[in-house]
Design a protein around this motif. Structure first.
Motif, PDB file in Angstrom:
ATOM      1  N   MET A   1       0.814  -1.206   0.000  1.00  0.00           N
ATOM      2  CA  MET A   1       0.000   0.000   0.000  1.00  0.00           C
ATOM      3  C   MET A   1       0.854   1.265   0.000  1.00  0.00           C
ATOM      4  N   ARG A   2       2.102   1.148   0.529  1.00  0.00           N
ATOM      5  CA  ARG A   2       2.894   2.369   0.662  1.00  0.00           C
ATOM      6  C   ARG A   2       3.216   2.970  -0.693  1.00  0.00           C
ATOM      7  N   HIS A   3       3.241   2.129  -1.751  1.00  0.00           N
ATOM      8  CA  HIS A   3       3.519   2.654  -3.089  1.00  0.00           C
ATOM      9  C   HIS A   3       2.366   3.511  -3.595  1.00  0.00           C
ATOM     10  N   ALA A   4       1.196   3.295  -3.042  1.00  0.00           N
ATOM     11  CA  ALA A   4       0.015   4.060  -3.472  1.00  0.00           C
ATOM     12  C   ALA A   4      -0.207   5.287  -2.590  1.00  0.00           C
ATOM     13  N   LEU A   5       0.742   5.558  -1.682  1.00  0.00           N
ATOM     14  CA  LEU A   5       0.547   6.651  -0.719  1.00  0.00           C
ATOM     15  C   LEU A   5       0.256   7.999  -1.381  1.00  0.00           C
ATOM     16  N   PRO A   6       0.995   8.399  -2.446  1.00  0.00           N
ATOM     17  CA  PRO A   6       0.679   9.704  -3.057  1.00  0.00           C
ATOM     18  C   PRO A   6      -0.754   9.772  -3.562  1.00  0.00           C
ATOM     19  N   GLU A   7      -1.234   8.686  -4.170  1.00  0.00           N
ATOM     20  CA  GLU A   7      -2.609   8.688  -4.689  1.00  0.00           C
ATOM     21  C   GLU A   7      -3.628   8.654  -3.551  1.00  0.00           C
ATOM     22  N   ILE A   8      -3.290   7.929  -2.481  1.00  0.00           N
ATOM     23  CA  ILE A   8      -4.185   7.898  -1.315  1.00  0.00           C
ATOM     24  C   ILE A   8      -4.346   9.307  -0.752  1.00  0.00           C
ATOM     25  N   ARG A   9      -3.219  10.009  -0.626  1.00  0.00           N
ATOM     26  CA  ARG A   9      -3.295  11.370  -0.073  1.00  0.00           C
ATOM     27  C   ARG A   9      -3.950  12.330  -1.049  1.00  0.00           C
ATOM     28  N   ALA A  10      -3.722  12.114  -2.339  1.00  0.00           N
ATOM     29  CA  ALA A  10      -4.376  12.968  -3.343  1.00  0.00           C
ATOM     30  C   ALA A  10      -5.892  12.813  -3.283  1.00  0.00           C
ATOM     31  N   ALA A  11      -6.339  11.658  -2.819  1.00  0.00           N
ATOM     32  CA  ALA A  11      -7.780  11.421  -2.677  1.00  0.00           C
ATOM     33  C   ALA A  11      -8.299  11.944  -1.342  1.00  0.00           C
ATOM     34  N   GLY A  12      -7.434  12.627  -0.586  1.00  0.00           N
ATOM     35  CA  GLY A  12      -7.868  13.222   0.677  1.00  0.00           C
ATOM     36  C   GLY A  12      -7.873  12.267   1.845  1.00  0.00           C
ATOM     37  N   ALA A  13      -7.192  11.151   1.696  1.00  0.00           N
ATOM     38  CA  ALA A  13      -7.197  10.133   2.748  1.00  0.00           C
ATOM     39  C   ALA A  13      -5.800   9.989   3.356  1.00  0.00           C
ATOM     40  N   GLU A  14      -5.703   9.144   4.357  1.00  0.00           N
ATOM     41  CA  GLU A  14      -4.404   8.833   4.959  1.00  0.00           C
ATOM     42  C   GLU A  14      -4.276   7.324   5.087  1.00  0.00           C
ATOM     43  N   LEU A  15      -3.059   6.854   4.921  1.00  0.00           N
ATOM     44  CA  LEU A  15      -2.747   5.443   5.138  1.00  0.00           C
ATOM     45  C   LEU A  15      -2.302   5.266   6.584  1.00  0.00           C
ATOM     46  N   ALA A  16      -2.811   4.258   7.247  1.00  0.00           N
ATOM     47  CA  ALA A  16      -2.354   3.915   8.595  1.00  0.00           C
ATOM     48  C   ALA A  16      -2.099   2.414   8.622  1.00  0.00           C
ATOM     49  N   VAL A  17      -0.998   2.042   9.220  1.00  0.00           N
ATOM     50  CA  VAL A  17      -0.633   0.632   9.307  1.00  0.00           C
ATOM     51  C   VAL A  17      -0.750   0.172  10.753  1.00  0.00           C
ATOM     52  N   VAL A  18      -1.332  -0.993  10.927  1.00  0.00           N
ATOM     53  CA  VAL A  18      -1.411  -1.608  12.251  1.00  0.00           C
ATOM     54  C   VAL A  18      -0.758  -2.976  12.173  1.00  0.00           C
ATOM     55  N   GLY A  19       0.229  -3.204  13.032  1.00  0.00           N
ATOM     56  CA  GLY A  19       0.852  -4.511  13.150  1.00  0.00           C
ATOM     57  C   GLY A  19       0.390  -5.179  14.431  1.00  0.00           C
ATOM     58  N   ASN A  20       0.996  -6.302  14.773  1.00  0.00           N
ATOM     59  CA  ASN A  20       0.517  -7.000  15.971  1.00  0.00           C
ATOM     60  C   ASN A  20       1.640  -7.463  16.889  1.00  0.00           C
ATOM     61  N   GLY A  21       2.822  -6.899  16.715  1.00  0.00           N
ATOM     62  CA  GLY A  21       3.921  -7.250  17.610  1.00  0.00           C
ATOM     63  C   GLY A  21       3.887  -6.415  18.872  1.00  0.00           C
TER      64      GLY A  21
END
Lengths: 132, 40
Positions: A1-21
């Motif tokens: 998903m990180r490769h799509a970050l510019p397009e995600i932000r251009a769409a007015g959104a934010e990427l957030a990652v949740v791990g489980n460690g």
């Protein structure tokens, strides 16, 4: 998903990652990967359970998982150690303000990632415009 | 489909151990929430 970050932000959104460690695992990840998006962890796996993500060994036995591992190895990716729950599978949610789930992908096997185009289409809505 | 209360109220931790409700992620703008298998 990180490769799509510019397009995600251009769409007015934010990427957030949740791990489980553990929190220590999260700190390692932040130092190693230096992500430029918010990253959290949920060692209790409650988020995964509530989101309906899979947690079982079958995800490793799927032939598509084997192909995915071989493809990753050929590309030079290695996995030095599991920093989290080894059986937990992941997925992606697109959630709009107000709590509407616009998209949900549950990983069925190792390396089962959603096509970024699907995620971006969910962000842009049926008319192709970003959600207000 | 609306997100369940259980998911919205779930707690995630930041690198300092600080707690955040998951719903904070989509309070003001859409969120792409990637649940990864594990770190590393």
């Amino acid at each position: 998903m990180r490769h799509a970050l510019p397009e995600i932000r251009a769409a007015g959104a934010e990427l957030a990652v949740v791990g489980n460690g553990t929190v220590a695992h999260l700190r390692w990840f932040l130092e190693d990967q230096a992500p430029d998006f918010p990253t959290y962890t949920d060692p209790t796996l409650v988020v995964y359970r509530e989101a309906g993500m899979r947690r079982d060994a079958r995800a490793y036995l799927d032939l598509r998982a084997v192909k995915s591992v071989l493809r990753a190895k050929r590309a030079g990716f290695t996995q030095p150690g599991v920093k989290g729950d080894p059986w937990q599978q992941g997925g992606v949610l697109v959630i709009l303000p107000g709590g509407e789930v616009a998209y949900r992908h549950v990983s069925e096997y190792l390396g089962d990632h959603p096509p970024p185009a699907e995620v971006l289409a969910a962000l842009r809505g049926p008319g192709g415009e970003a959600h207000p | 489909m609306k997100v369940s209360d259980g998911l919205a109220l779930s707690i995630v931790l930041d690198a300092t151990g600080g707690e955040h409700r998951l719903a904070e992620l989509w309070e003001v703008r859409p969120a792409v929430v990637a649940l990864i298998r594990h770190f590393g």
